[in-house]
Motif scaffolding. Sequence first.
Motif, PDB file in Angstrom:
ATOM      1  N   ILE B 175       0.822  -1.209   0.000  1.00 37.48           N
ATOM      2  CA  ILE B 175       0.000   0.000   0.000  1.00 37.48           C
ATOM      3  C   ILE B 175       0.863   1.270   0.000  1.00 37.48           C
ATOM      4  CG2 ILE B 175      -1.566   1.382   1.443  1.00 37.48           C
ATOM      5  CD1 ILE B 175      -2.976  -1.226   2.194  1.00 37.48           C
ATOM      6  N   PHE B 177       3.739   1.985  -1.085  1.00 37.94           N
ATOM      7  CA  PHE B 177       4.327   2.334  -2.377  1.00 37.94           C
ATOM      8  C   PHE B 177       3.314   3.110  -3.215  1.00 37.94           C
ATOM      9  CE2 PHE B 177       5.454   1.730  -6.754  1.00 37.94           C
ATOM     10  CZ  PHE B 177       6.831   1.736  -6.769  1.00 37.94           C
ATOM     11  N   VAL B 180       2.634   6.710  -1.881  1.00 40.08           N
ATOM     12  CA  VAL B 180       3.659   7.710  -2.189  1.00 40.08           C
ATOM     13  C   VAL B 180       3.572   8.169  -3.641  1.00 40.08           C
ATOM     14  CG1 VAL B 180       6.147   8.076  -2.379  1.00 40.08           C
ATOM     15  CG2 VAL B 180       5.200   6.951  -0.373  1.00 40.08           C
ATOM     16  N   VAL B 181       3.374   7.211  -4.541  1.00 38.19           N
ATOM     17  CA  VAL B 181       3.323   7.567  -5.960  1.00 38.19           C
ATOM     18  C   VAL B 181       2.054   8.386  -6.266  1.00 38.19           C
ATOM     19  CG1 VAL B 181       3.184   6.640  -8.305  1.00 38.19           C
ATOM     20  CG2 VAL B 181       4.767   5.633  -6.669  1.00 38.19           C
ATOM     21  N   ALA B 184       2.425  11.962  -5.010  1.00 38.88           N
ATOM     22  CA  ALA B 184       3.222  12.764  -5.938  1.00 38.88           C
ATOM     23  C   ALA B 184       2.357  13.191  -7.122  1.00 38.88           C
ATOM     24  CB  ALA B 184       4.428  11.966  -6.415  1.00 38.88           C
ATOM     25  N   GLY B 185       1.519  12.268  -7.597  1.00 37.02           N
ATOM     26  CA  GLY B 185       0.622  12.591  -8.707  1.00 37.02           C
ATOM     27  C   GLY B 185      -0.383  13.659  -8.319  1.00 37.02           C
ATOM     28  N   PRO B 218      -0.496   8.715 -15.165  1.00 35.67           N
ATOM     29  CA  PRO B 218       0.878   8.194 -15.082  1.00 35.67           C
ATOM     30  C   PRO B 218       1.153   7.462 -13.772  1.00 35.67           C
ATOM     31  CG  PRO B 218       0.881  10.506 -15.735  1.00 35.67           C
ATOM     32  CD  PRO B 218      -0.518  10.168 -15.319  1.00 35.67           C
ATOM     33  N   ALA B 219       0.587   7.974 -12.667  1.00 35.05           N
ATOM     34  CA  ALA B 219       0.793   7.307 -11.368  1.00 35.05           C
ATOM     35  C   ALA B 219       0.148   5.929 -11.380  1.00 35.05           C
ATOM     36  CB  ALA B 219       0.218   8.162 -10.234  1.00 35.05           C
ATOM     37  N   ILE B 222       2.438   3.509 -13.292  1.00 36.30           N
ATOM     38  CA  ILE B 222       3.589   3.059 -12.505  1.00 36.30           C
ATOM     39  C   ILE B 222       3.156   2.056 -11.448  1.00 36.30           C
ATOM     40  CG2 ILE B 222       5.277   3.796 -10.783  1.00 36.30           C
ATOM     41  CD1 ILE B 222       5.847   6.152 -12.365  1.00 36.30           C
TER      42      ILE B 222
END
Lengths: 276, 300
Positions: B175, B177, B180-181, B184-185, B218-219, B222
Motif C-alpha cells: 500500500i 508504495f 507515495v506515488v 506525488a501525482g 501516469p501514477a 507506474i
Amino acid sequence: MSKQTSGWLRPMVATFVTAVFFLPLYLVLVNVFKPGSEIVDSPVGLPIPPTLDSVKQVFTRSDHLFWYGLINSVEVTAVSITVLTVLSAMCGYFLARSQGLGARIMLVVMLAGLMIPPAVIIAPITEVLRSFGLMSTVMGLVLVNVGYYVPFGVFVFAGFVKTIPVELEQAAAIDGAGRMRTFWQVVFPLLRPASASVLIFLGVWIWNDFLNPLIILGPAEGTTVTVGIYRAMGEHQQDYGQVFALMFLATLPVLVFYLAFQKHFVKGLTAGASKG
Amino acid sequence: MSGGPSRTTRRFGRLSHFALFGLPSLALYACFVLVPIGIAAYYSLTNRNPFNPPTKWVGLRNYRTLADDPDFWKVLTNTIIITVAVTIAANAIGLAIAVLLDRRGWLYNALRGVFFTPVVLSGVVVSVIWQSILTDDGLLNTTLHKLGVDHPPGWLSDPDLALYTLCWILTWQMIGFCVVVYLAGLQGVPHELHEAATVDGAGPFERFRHITWPLLAPALTINTVMMLISTFKTYDQVQVITNGGPGDRTTSTIAFDVIQTGLVGNRSGYSSAVAVVMLVFVAAVSTVVLRLLQRREVNA
C-alpha cells in the motif's frame, strides 16, 4: 457536512486509519521490550517496565546467528551497492551517450532484465557459481547481486545522464581530458542524485533479500540477518520474544539508512510518477 | 527525460570505450542473468535430474507434461489470483489513503511515513509479523475468543481462506508504495482546475472523476506495472508463512513451485519448463499492460 466538521474530521480519520495500519508494527515494537511470559498474557499492552532480555538473548545466542548474519549482511550489502553504483554509472553513461546500434540493443537487453523473476534463474545460477567455485561464498552472492541489479542501476543512470549538458564534457575534452577522466571528474559528481537513488533502493533490496542468500550462502555461518530470522523462526515457533527482537535488530540498520536518505528515496520513487 | 544526445555529442566510437565502460556490467549481467536463462531454456528440453543421470534430450515433453499437470494449473491460478487481487487492492486502498493524506502539515507527513515503512521491510519480516497475528492461536483469534467468538476463522489453516489471507498480507506491504506515488501525482494536479470546476458547480466526486483521476494516469501506470511485476514473483511470504499449504498447494505460487520442484525435488528439467513459462508470462503481461495504460495516458 459543514466547513467546521470537515476541519477536524480529516485529521481524525487519517490518524485512525493510520493507527489501524500501524498495529502489526506496534505489536513487534512493544513485544521486543517485554519478557516472554508477558507477550503471551498481554501482547498488545505497553512494555512497563521495559526489559532488554530478548535483545540480550539474541546477542548472546550460542550459535552466534545474529552476529554471523550481521557481518555477512553488512559485507554483502556494502560491497554489492558500491560495485553496482560504480559499474552501472559507467555503463549507464556509456549507453546514454553512445548512438551506435550495438549500444541501443544492449540497453534493450538490459532493460528486459528488470522483469526477470529471481526464482526463474536461481537454479541455473547455482550451477554457474559452482563452475566458478563460488558457491556458498559471500563473493559469489555479491557477483549475483551485481549481475541481477545492474539493469536497475543502468536504467536510473542512463536516464539521468541525458539531463546533463554534453557541453560540460566537450569543455573537458578540449582541456585534454580523456573519457575516463571526464567521467570521474566531471560527470560522476553530477550524477549524485542518481547515485543516491541507486544506493538506497539497492541497499534496501539487497539487505532484505531472502531467496538468493538462502540458496547461495547456505546454513550457519553463511547466513544473512534476513535468512537468520527465518531460521530462528523454525526453531522457536512459540518464542516470539526472541524472533521479534531479532527482527527489530535486523531491520534497524535499514530503517536508519532509510530515514537518513528518505528524501532521496521518495524522490527516486516518484521521479517518473508526476512527469510520466 | 529529455530527448536523445545532440548532434554535437562526442561519440563513443572506439571499442576500448565499450571495454572500459560497458563490458564489466554486461559481462556480469550475462553471467548471472542471460546465461542462466539459456541454461533454464536448455534444461527445459531435457529430463535432467541431478540425482538420476544421465540427462537426455526430451524435446517438448516437459511442456506437454506441465500442460496436463493439474498442480501446474493450480499454482498458476493461485499466482494470477494473488497478482490481480493485490494489484487492484493496493491501488484502490493506496489511492484512497493518498487522497485522505493529501494535505500539508507535520501530522500528514508523519502519517505518510507510517504507510511507507512496510515497503522498506523484508518479505520475511512482514511474514513473521503477520504469522504471529494470524496463526490459529495468534493475536487476532485470541482476541476474538475473548470477545466471545467460539470458532474464529483459521486465517492461515483454512484451505479456502489462506490464499486470501496471503493476498491481504502482500497488499498491506505494498500500500505504502502506491500511496507515495499517488501523492506525488496529486501534487501535480493544478488548483486552478479544481477552483474553476467548483465555480461551475461541480461537487467533490465530479471533480475527482473528471479532473484528478485523468491526471493521475501516469501514477496509475507506474503503480499497476510495479504491483504486477513484484507480486507475480511472490516467493518469500509463501516460504515463510504457509510453505505452500495448508493442504495441497492451496497457497503455492509459481515462483515457489519452481523452487520446490527444481531445487528441493530435483526435477530440474520439469521445473525449468515451468520457469520458462513463467518468464514468458511475465514478459507478455507487463508489455501488454504497459502499452494499454500508456495509450490511456495519451488519450486522457
